[in-house]
Each structure stands twice: as C-alpha cells, then as structure tokens.
Scaffold this motif. Structure first.
Motif, PDB file in Angstrom:
ATOM      1  N   PRO A   1       0.832  -1.202   0.000  1.00 32.80           N
ATOM      2  CA  PRO A   1       0.000   0.000   0.000  1.00 32.80           C
ATOM      3  C   PRO A   1       0.867   1.252   0.000  1.00 32.80           C
ATOM      4  CG  PRO A   1      -0.035  -1.073   2.150  1.00 32.80           C
ATOM      5  CD  PRO A   1       0.754  -1.958   1.235  1.00 32.80           C
ATOM      6  N   LEU A   2       0.496   2.180  -0.839  1.00 35.46           N
ATOM      7  CA  LEU A   2       1.218   3.442  -0.927  1.00 35.46           C
ATOM      8  C   LEU A   2       0.387   4.525  -0.254  1.00 35.46           C
ATOM      9  CD1 LEU A   2       2.297   3.186  -4.669  1.00 35.46           C
ATOM     10  CD2 LEU A   2       3.747   2.838  -2.666  1.00 35.46           C
ATOM     11  N   PRO A   3       1.017   5.420   0.492  1.00 33.62           N
ATOM     12  CA  PRO A   3       0.259   6.474   1.160  1.00 33.62           C
ATOM     13  C   PRO A   3      -0.474   7.343   0.140  1.00 33.62           C
ATOM     14  CG  PRO A   3       2.608   6.637   1.689  1.00 33.62           C
ATOM     15  CD  PRO A   3       2.444   5.520   0.718  1.00 33.62           C
ATOM     16  N   ASN A   4      -1.705   7.697   0.449  1.00 33.34           N
ATOM     17  CA  ASN A   4      -2.529   8.612  -0.343  1.00 33.34           C
ATOM     18  C   ASN A   4      -2.967   8.072  -1.696  1.00 33.34           C
ATOM     19  OD1 ASN A   4      -2.137  10.552   1.724  1.00 33.34           O
ATOM     20  ND2 ASN A   4      -0.261  11.234   0.752  1.00 33.34           N
ATOM     21  N   VAL A   5      -2.733   6.796  -1.983  1.00 35.49           N
ATOM     22  CA  VAL A   5      -3.073   6.247  -3.291  1.00 35.49           C
ATOM     23  C   VAL A   5      -4.370   5.455  -3.204  1.00 35.49           C
ATOM     24  CG1 VAL A   5      -2.369   4.585  -5.064  1.00 35.49           C
ATOM     25  CG2 VAL A   5      -0.713   6.199  -4.138  1.00 35.49           C
ATOM     26  N   THR A   6      -5.242   5.728  -4.180  1.00 33.49           N
ATOM     27  CA  THR A   6      -6.480   4.970  -4.331  1.00 33.49           C
ATOM     28  C   THR A   6      -6.660   4.659  -5.809  1.00 33.49           C
ATOM     29  OG1 THR A   6      -8.853   4.921  -3.886  1.00 33.49           O
ATOM     30  CG2 THR A   6      -7.944   7.034  -4.572  1.00 33.49           C
ATOM     31  N   TYR A   7      -7.384   3.618  -6.089  1.00 35.63           N
ATOM     32  CA  TYR A   7      -7.706   3.272  -7.468  1.00 35.63           C
ATOM     33  C   TYR A   7      -9.175   3.556  -7.751  1.00 35.63           C
ATOM     34  CZ  TYR A   7      -3.185   1.158  -6.925  1.00 35.63           C
ATOM     35  OH  TYR A   7      -1.859   0.986  -6.671  1.00 35.63           O
ATOM     36  N   ALA A   8      -9.795   4.331  -6.887  1.00 36.78           N
ATOM     37  CA  ALA A   8     -11.201   4.681  -7.056  1.00 36.78           C
ATOM     38  C   ALA A   8     -11.365   5.651  -8.222  1.00 36.78           C
ATOM     39  CB  ALA A   8     -11.740   5.313  -5.774  1.00 36.78           C
ATOM     40  N   VAL A   9     -12.449   5.511  -8.945  1.00 36.75           N
ATOM     41  CA  VAL A   9     -12.747   6.377 -10.077  1.00 36.75           C
ATOM     42  C   VAL A   9     -13.111   7.770  -9.560  1.00 36.75           C
ATOM     43  CG1 VAL A   9     -14.287   6.704 -12.053  1.00 36.75           C
ATOM     44  CG2 VAL A   9     -13.499   4.404 -11.447  1.00 36.75           C
ATOM     45  N   GLY A  10     -12.664   8.798 -10.274  1.00 39.31           N
ATOM     46  CA  GLY A  10     -12.971  10.172  -9.904  1.00 39.31           C
ATOM     47  C   GLY A  10     -11.760  11.078  -9.897  1.00 39.31           C
ATOM     48  N   GLY A  11     -10.592  10.549 -10.233  1.00 40.45           N
ATOM     49  CA  GLY A  11      -9.376  11.358 -10.370  1.00 40.45           C
ATOM     50  C   GLY A  11      -9.060  11.516 -11.846  1.00 40.45           C
ATOM     51  N   VAL A  12      -8.818  12.754 -12.285  1.00 37.98           N
ATOM     52  CA  VAL A  12      -8.561  13.031 -13.700  1.00 37.98           C
ATOM     53  C   VAL A  12      -7.298  13.875 -13.828  1.00 37.98           C
ATOM     54  CG1 VAL A  12      -9.475  14.101 -15.807  1.00 37.98           C
ATOM     55  CG2 VAL A  12     -11.044  12.983 -14.202  1.00 37.98           C
ATOM     56  N   THR A  13      -6.434  13.478 -14.736  1.00 40.10           N
ATOM     57  CA  THR A  13      -5.208  14.220 -15.004  1.00 40.10           C
ATOM     58  C   THR A  13      -5.552  15.540 -15.695  1.00 40.10           C
ATOM     59  OG1 THR A  13      -4.061  12.117 -15.304  1.00 40.10           O
ATOM     60  CG2 THR A  13      -2.921  14.085 -16.076  1.00 40.10           C
ATOM     61  N   ILE A  14      -4.934  16.620 -15.260  1.00 38.84           N
ATOM     62  CA  ILE A  14      -5.109  17.932 -15.884  1.00 38.84           C
ATOM     63  C   ILE A  14      -3.976  18.096 -16.887  1.00 38.84           C
ATOM     64  CG2 ILE A  14      -5.161  20.429 -15.534  1.00 38.84           C
ATOM     65  CD1 ILE A  14      -6.031  19.833 -12.604  1.00 38.84           C
ATOM     66  N   LYS A  15      -4.328  18.393 -18.141  1.00 34.99           N
ATOM     67  CA  LYS A  15      -3.318  18.539 -19.182  1.00 34.99           C
ATOM     68  C   LYS A  15      -3.422  19.904 -19.839  1.00 34.99           C
ATOM     69  CE  LYS A  15      -2.908  13.678 -20.396  1.00 34.99           C
ATOM     70  NZ  LYS A  15      -2.956  12.701 -21.500  1.00 34.99           N
ATOM     71  N   ALA A  16      -2.259  20.491 -20.101  1.00 34.56           N
ATOM     72  CA  ALA A  16      -2.152  21.687 -20.924  1.00 34.56           C
ATOM     73  C   ALA A  16      -1.650  21.183 -22.268  1.00 34.56           C
ATOM     74  CB  ALA A  16      -1.190  22.689 -20.316  1.00 34.56           C
ATOM     75  N   GLY A  17      -2.540  21.104 -23.241  1.00 31.38           N
ATOM     76  CA  GLY A  17      -2.203  20.429 -24.495  1.00 31.38           C
ATOM     77  C   GLY A  17      -2.071  18.945 -24.204  1.00 31.38           C
ATOM     78  N   GLU A  18      -0.900  18.398 -24.460  1.00 34.88           N
ATOM     79  CA  GLU A  18      -0.645  16.984 -24.167  1.00 34.88           C
ATOM     80  C   GLU A  18       0.232  16.805 -22.927  1.00 34.88           C
ATOM     81  OE1 GLU A  18      -2.070  14.281 -25.644  1.00 34.88           O
ATOM     82  OE2 GLU A  18      -3.279  15.834 -26.574  1.00 34.88           O
ATOM     83  N   THR A  19       0.551  17.899 -22.258  1.00 37.15           N
ATOM     84  CA  THR A  19       1.438  17.851 -21.106  1.00 37.15           C
ATOM     85  C   THR A  19       0.650  17.825 -19.806  1.00 37.15           C
ATOM     86  OG1 THR A  19       3.086  19.122 -22.332  1.00 37.15           O
ATOM     87  CG2 THR A  19       3.346  19.021 -19.938  1.00 37.15           C
ATOM     88  N   ALA A  20       0.876  16.810 -18.992  1.00 37.47           N
ATOM     89  CA  ALA A  20       0.221  16.721 -17.685  1.00 37.47           C
ATOM     90  C   ALA A  20       0.797  17.794 -16.777  1.00 37.47           C
ATOM     91  CB  ALA A  20       0.433  15.345 -17.077  1.00 37.47           C
TER      92      ALA A  20
END
Length: 172
Positions: free
Chosen positions: A122-141
């Motif tokens: 287990p990693l601290p603060n990590v979940t695999y629950a749906v609802g997290g989305v990467t924010i990208k400027a163009g193709e760059t996260a």
C-alpha cells in the motif's frame, strides 16, 4: 606533434568537463494551474455535481501531489475531503508513466492483469477509485483533480471532466 596532441587533449577534456558540469546543473521549469484557475476548477466541479443533486468535494493538486485548491460543497460528507485528495494525488502520480488520463484508466488496466500472489504494497494517499482526472495543458500533464461524494466514481469523474472542459481554453 606530441605537444599539439597534449594541448588538443587538454582542451577536449576541459570542454567536456565544463559541458558535463553545466548539464548536471540547472533549473527545471514546470507548469501548474494558477491559484485563480485551480479555485475556479474546483468550483466548477462542485457546481456541476450540485446541478445533478450530488454533494461533493473537489481537490486540485500539482504534479508533486501538493494541494492547490479544495472546495467542499454544501453537505458533502467529511470523508470526501480525504477521498477527493487521494483521487487527485493518484491521478497525478500514477497516470504519467503510461500516458493514462484518470484513476479509472489505471483501475481498468489493473483489472485486466492476471491474478498475482505477490502482495501489493500500500502506498500512502493512493487509491484506485474512479474520480481522479489528469489535468493537461495540451498533451502535457500539469496536475490532477479529484472529486468525491457522488453516488459513484463515474459521476465524480463526469463532474471533473465537465469542469475541465470549461477552463480548457485557458490552459495554454
């Protein structure tokens, strides 16, 4: 001839040494949302969910997982504060290596893997629950948003994506 070779070799080592030294130093430039835009993004996410009758919390993090903005909607349960952060943190930290765009994509990939007897650490603060989305400027996260509190992660993700669509043109 030997003297010229020695001078040329000394010059080459000096140039190579200086170049290697310079490439080992320097600054790294990173992009992230401004405070105003991060606050607008969480506000739009909470509003998108509220319009559907969902009480949620939204959190924006930069690529280091540092919170930039947080908004707890009226009536959102207390656990949504942590869960929205975990979703954002996970999207920022787990999606980059494989060019995935959400915690849903990570969970889908992991679900396709064959069962393993190797225990997951287990990693601290990590979940695999749906609802997290990467924010990208163009193709760059440049960060991630996590939303928590709707009656299913897919609805959390819909609110996050709707909000991202509203600010997309200002992330250039």
């Amino acid at each position: 001839m030997t003297y010229r070779f020695a001078v040329a070799a000394a010059l080459a080592f000096t140039v190579l040494g200086t170049t290697a030294h310079l490439s080992a130093q320097g600054l790294i430039s990173t992009q992230k949302l401004s405070a105003a835009l991060a606050n607008e993004l969480v506000g739009e996410s909470v509003a998108a969910c509220a319009a559907k009758g969902y009480t949620v919390t939204a959190v924006v993090v930069d690529l280091d997982g540092v919170r930039q903005a947080l908004l707890r909607g009226n009536g959102a349960p207390i656990h949504t504060l942590d869960n929205a952060f975990y979703k954002a943190y996970s999207a920022a930290s787990l999606t980059l290596a494989r060019k995935e765009d959400s915690t849903k994509a990570v969970a889908d990939r992991m679900g396709k893997n064959p069962p393993s007897t190797v225990p997951q650490t287990p990693l601290p603060n990590v979940t695999y629950a749906v609802g997290g989305v990467t924010i990208k400027a163009g193709e760059t996260a440049i960060g991630a948003i996590g939303v928590s509190g709707a009656p299913g992660g897919q609805f959390d993700e819909e609110c996050a994506r709707a909000a991202l669509a509203k600010i997309k043109e200002r992330m250039k």
